[in-house]
Design a protein around this motif. Structure first.
Motif: not given
Length: 345
Positions: A6-12
């Motif tokens: 599982i890849a969690i992609v955090l955007f900022n």
């Protein structure tokens, strides 16, 4: 189902690492069609001009923070805390949290390569913008869709303006500052980054509605009686959402009350909190006779906030498509990604 990758992609948005990267960071910012809607080559030419003219002033502000932005280190701490929380909730899965910044390293296209190399079975796209806006969430997600070509079934958490842990973490920060104020009369000012009003009226951006729902939820949770919403960081000649935070501070001075300023759309400390709120607006408050002037911190890695992010991921995994964590939009906004999905279904 167990044993998933599982890849969690955090955007900022990102921020410059040092003085040399200030100008290219500004160029990337103003070259985004979500920020300046002109077609090319006009947008690129204007972005070069603006970044050149603003470079020295921006460098001076970043110098106040040691030369660069603290946003990436704090986002890394959030990613690590989230991965740790998810390891406890999903012990049979291999989970990795990735960071995709819109305007500076690690840029979205760099992160897309890293995620593809990881070879995920599942992907959760998780913006670190609690409230959805075309200028932040939509821009980040659009760039991701343009550059990611790897494996994995993907789903998006579009927003979480009233998610329980986010609200709890904000209310905890406010209460701590109210305790610091003691018996002195203070007004809580919820300060959000402003956007042009035209984005609300013409593009159907739900940002203002979601800011208002966030603030009402924090006020209720913290038991506030004197609070107001205001908007900071205005640039350009267009009419922006108001009142502005400087105007709200001036009004507090006229009303003879101090303020607790709360950054209600930012989850990490960066230039808008450490310079704009802590230095520039603090000086303004002093000039206006506003005392005390207190500022509650961004939530950072506060346990309730990290819990909200982890819960958002777990909630998203059984589905595809786009959904909020907790209540999202109340009205049917044209720019809401769920509205867009329903329109094309």
């Amino acid at each position: 189902m167990t044993g998933r990758r599982i890849a969690i992609v955090l955007f900022n948005l990102g921020g410059p690492d040092d003085q040399a990267s200030v100008r290219p960071f500004l160029f990337n910012l103003f070259n985004d069609p979500a920020i300046i809607g002109l077609p090319n080559p006009f947008r690129t030419a204007l972005a070069r001009l603006i970044s050149s003219r603003r470079e020295k002033g921006a460098q001076a502000n970043y110098a106040l923070m040691g030369g660069g932005s603290p946003l990436l280190p704090e986002t890394r701490r959030q990613a690590d805390a989230l991965a740790q929380a998810l390891a406890g909730l999903l012990p049979d899965d291999e989970i990795r949290a990735f960071i995709a910044m819109r305007y500076w390293s690690p840029l979205t296209e760099e992160t897309a390569v890293d995620v593809a190399a990881f070879g995920p079975d599942e992907i959760v796209l998780l913006p670190l913008y609690p409230q959805f806006s075309t200028t932040t969430t939509e821009s980040s997600l659009k760039r991701w869709s343009e550059v990611y070509a790897g494996s994995g079934a993907s789903r998006t958490v579009c927003c979480y303006p009233e998610a329980a842990g986010w609200i709890e973490a904000q209310a905890d920060g406010v209460r701590a500052k109210l305790a610091e104020a003691g018996d002195r009369r203070v007004r809580v000012l919820f300060s959000a980054h402003g956007i042009p009003e035209s984005l609300i009226t013409r593009k159907g951006d739900p940002y203002q509605e979601q800011i208002e729902s966030t603030c009402a939820a924090i006020a209720a949770h913290a038991g506030l009686t004197d609070w107001a919403i205001c908007y900071q960081s205005r640039v350009g000649p267009m009419k922006w959402l108001g009142p502005s935070t400087p105007d709200a501070i001036a009004q507090a001075g006229r009303d003879g009350v101090g303020v607790v300023v709360t950054p209600v759309a930012f989850v990490s400390e960066h230039i808008e909190t450490l310079v704009e709120l802590d230095i520039e607006y603090a000086e303004l408050a002093h000039e206006q006779g506003v005392t005390p002037y207190l500022r509650s911190p961004a939530v950072g890695v506060a346990a309730p906030f990290i819990r909200t992010l982890a819960e958002a991921v777990v909630d998203a995994l059984p589905r595809t498509g786009t959904a909020p964590w907790g209540p999202g939009c109340r009205a049917d906004w044209k720019a809401c990604p769920r509205t867009c999905e329903r329109g094309t279904a």
